[in-house]
Each structure stands twice: as structure tokens, then as C-alpha cells.
Scaffold this motif. Structure first.
Motif, short mmCIF file in Angstrom:
data_model
loop_
_atom_site.label_atom_id
_atom_site.label_comp_id
_atom_site.label_asym_id
_atom_site.label_seq_id
_atom_site.Cartn_x
_atom_site.Cartn_y
_atom_site.Cartn_z
N ASP A 174 40.23 -27.57 -5.15
CA ASP A 174 39.68 -27.27 -6.47
C ASP A 174 39.29 -28.54 -7.24
O ASP A 174 38.20 -28.60 -7.81
N ARG A 210 44.37 -25.63 -1.91
CA ARG A 210 43.77 -25.52 -3.23
C ARG A 210 44.20 -26.67 -4.16
O ARG A 210 43.50 -26.99 -5.12
N ILE A 255 37.94 -17.14 -1.73
CA ILE A 255 37.26 -18.41 -1.99
C ILE A 255 35.75 -18.29 -1.79
O ILE A 255 34.96 -18.69 -2.65
N GLY A 284 44.06 -20.22 1.90
CA GLY A 284 43.18 -21.37 2.06
C GLY A 284 42.16 -21.26 3.18
O GLY A 284 41.55 -22.27 3.54
#
Length: 392
Positions: free
Chosen positions: A93, A89, A281, A41
Motif C-alpha cells: 500500500d 499490504r 486487491i 496478499g
């Protein structure tokens, strides 16, 4: 009829859909939902700036990275004049998908099956999540952003079904109070063949929780047992386990990202995860932006060759960084003795500064050429075993 159907609603797909919708295109975003990718993350300042991530999405801010060797030696690398943001996430997301929808993308929930074609017409066929029935979305172009084992890539792109993969697994745990082993403002990266024979393990703070996990290319490694060993070594065995997640992560970018017809890839589907670090990411979102740019150019000009812009634009900015990181992984992740050497190299202040400047800004730093030369010589001496290991 849609101009573009984006398959996959992770960071890559959501970014592509948002960019296209904001530029006035009729876009559909097809996503399975309910899937949470295992991920530390970490997002650098450049991502926060380039993609306008609000502060409330950051569940922690990290100012130190601790590199831990197989023998337990460690090096703390402090982030000067900044921080690395941490996201979960599970929340990040959906935030990106919601933002794409707010920009004008139309959401559909289901599983991609195939692309049907009849002359100049084409449809994305998917199984609707609620009804279980096959549904079709007519479109001019398709962006495949459906992850490391992309069905779009496997069906449409040469070599798209042969991507080498690292298998990653992590557990989200209730974070303990700060102590002499756990720091809620520090990311721990563990280079230990007992945890991962070819990658690394991690302990990343997520505010009230933490991500503890590892990855490996070797299929005979028990990921859950390795993560349990990592938790034991990190003093985290007693912490409550909240979630367990596993997924494949691609090892290298695909040679082709489009089919020279109507499909272009982005994110994990295109293989854009940084070697050595496994960072994905930022590169996923940048890949989504490049795919959106290529699709918009194709729609505007009618030239299918513009689909190749996605890979060209991405590699123009990031190919050198990927090559350097791949060389580092090949050199240092091969054995515990090499991993010990790597952690020793991380003691060097020039290595620390240049590494984090490159990470934070996503560019190789050219401002100090003498430092690069010095690091090059040190790197050779460490690999040759000519430098005594630094002990902490």
C-alpha cells in the motif's frame, strides 16, 4: 483548488489518484496511514500486468492452491504456465501511495470528517494527523476509497451505510522451513465450519513470513480463537507471531456508487470484493481506475451523469464473474457436507483449468463450451449428492 480529492490511500484510492495525476489533473490524496488491512496478499498476473507491479514487490510466487475439506481431505490445483504473486499490504500500500505522489498527486495525512458545501463550492474536511486540527481541501469532485465502513459512502450515497460485511482476521507469522505440511509455494484454503461457518480459512506464504487467517459474517465467532485452531490444525502454533490485524470486508457491490452530484466510490467503499474467494486487491485497483475514468469524464464534459460510469464500466467486465462466484458461495458454503462436495468437485480437471484461467485473467473462459456444460451437470450431481466423494 483541487479537481479531485481522493479519500483513502489503499489500492483503490492510490490507483485512482495516480491515474488522474498522470492524466494531468490536480489531485489530492488524503489517507490516515498506519493502518494495515488483513489480507492474504494474492495478486494474479493480470493485476501485475495491468498495473505494472515490479517484481521486487512480490514477496513470494505461488504455483499451487490446496483446497482442504472439513474432514481434512485435500485437492492440489497446480497453476499451469504461470504463478500467483504474493504481496504484503504493509509494504504494498505505501508503494502504491508513493507512486501516486511521484505521478503528481499531493499527499495529506489525516482522517476524513465530512464534505462542506456552499453553492458551487465544496470542501473535504479532515482532521490533520500531526496538528489534530480540522483542515479543508477545496475540490470539484471527491472519490471515496476509504474502506468497507466508508464515511464518505455513509454520508453521501443512498444505502452506503448498510453494506453487509464479513469480518476478517489474520496473523502474520514467521514462516517455518518447508515441510510435509507447509509449502512456501502453495496457498492453502481451508473449508471447515469449525474454522469459519460461512467463509474459509487460509494459510498464504509471504516469503519469510506467512498470513494465517479466516473470515465470517457471524458476529458470535471468536476470530482469534478460530485462527488459533487453524494454526494448530496446520502445524503452525509454534511459529512466532509478528502482527495481528482485523477489518471488515464488504460482501457485495453497492447499488449506487455516486451521489449524482460530486462524489463517486471505489474499492471496498463500493463493495467490490469477489464473493466466494474474498479477493479484493485486483478489484479494488480496477474500481479505482473506473472511478478515475468517471471523474475525468465528468471534469471534461461537465456532465455529472458521467460519475455513473464508474459502476457501469466495472460491472460491464466483472458482473457475470461476481454473479457466478456468489452462486457458488450460496450453494457450497452453507454446511460442512456441502463443503465436502465442493472439494470433491475441485478434483475435476476441467473445473481446475477453467477456475484458474478465470482467476488469472479475470474473465470467464468461453473457449471450451463443452467443458462448461460438463461442469454444469457435475455441479448439479454434487449438490444433489449423486456423486461419491473423492478421497485423498
Amino acid at each position: 483548488m483541487f479537481e479531485v480529492v481522493v479519500v483513502g490511500g489503499g489500492p483503490a484510492g492510490a490507483t485512482a489518484a495516480e491515474d488522474l495525476a498522470r492524466s494531468g489533473h490536480r489531485v489530492a490524496l488524503l489517507d490516515r496511514e498506519g493502518r494495515i488491512k488483513p489480507c492474504g496478499g494474492a495478486i494474479p498476473p493480470r493485476l501485475i500486468q495491468d498495473f505494472h507491479i515490479p517484481d521486487e514487490q512480490l514477496i513470494a510466487k505461488v504455483n499451487t492452491a490446496r483446497m482442504i475439506s472439513p474432514t481434512g481431505r485435500h485437492v492440489d490445483i497446480h497453476i499451469e504456465n504461470g504463478f500467483v504473486g504474493m504481496v504484503d499490504r504493509k509494504d504494498f500500500d505505501p508503494f502504491l501511495r508513493d507512486r501516486a505522489e511521484a505521478a503528481g498527486a499531493i499527499r495529506f495525512t489525516g482522517t476524513f470528517l465530512r464534505i462542506d458545501r456552499d453553492g458551487k463550492q465544496r470542501w473535504v474536511v479532515y482532521r490533520d494527523k500531526d496538528s489534530g486540527e480540522e483542515m479543508r481541501l477545496e475540490t470539484r469532485l471527491i472519490i471515496g476509497a476509504d474502506g468497507a465502513k466508508s464515511r464518505v459512502a455513509a454520508q453521501e450515497i443512498p444505502g452506503g451505510d448498510k453494506t453487509p460485511l464479513v469480518f476478517a482476521y489474520h496473523e502474520i507469522i514467521a514462516a517455518p522451513e518447508a515441510n510435509d505440511r507447509y509449502d512456501p509455494t502453495r496457498c492453502d484454503v481451508i473449508y471447515d465450519g469449525a474454522i469459519s461457518p460461512d467463509f474459509y480459512g487460509w494459510v498464504f506464504p509471504h516469503g519469510k513470513t506467512a498470513s494465517v487467517g479466516m473470515g465470517t459474517f457471524h458476529g458470535d465467532v471468536n476470530l482469534k480463537d478460530a485462527t488459533a485452531a487453524l494454526r494448530e490444525a496446520s502445524g503452525l502454533s509454534h511459529c512466532e507471531t509478528l502482527r495481528k490485524e482485523g477489518a471488515p470486508i464488504p460482501l457485495k457491490p453497492l447499488r449506487f456508487w455516486d451521489n449524482a452530484r460530486d462524489v463517486v466510490l471505489s474499492g471496498d467503499a463500493a463493495g467490490v470484493v469477489a464473493p466466494s474467494s474474498g479477493e479484493g486487491i485486483y478489484y479494488a485497483m480496477m474500481g479505482g481506475r473506473c472511478a478515475a475514468t468517471a471523474a475525468a469524464a465528468t471534469l471534461a464534459t461537465g456532465r455529472i451523469t458521467n460519475l455513473a460510469l464508474a459502476r457501469k464500466l466495472f460491472m460491464r467486465e466483472h458482473k457475470t464473474v461476481f454473479n457466478v462466484l456468489q452462486s457458488m458461495q450460496d450453494a457450497y458454503y452453507r454446511s460442512d457436507s456441502r463443503r465436502e462436495r465442493f472439494v470433491s468437485l475441485c478434483h475435476d480437471i476441467d473445473v481446475q483449468r477453467l477456475t484458474f484461467e478465470a482467476y488469472m485473467n479475470k474473465k470467464l473462459v468461453k473457449a471450451r463450451p463443452l467443458a462448461h456444460i460438463k461442469i454444469g451437470f457435475k455441479n448439479i450431481r454434487h449438490l444433489a449428492g449423486l456423486v461419491a466423494e473423492t478421497h485423498v
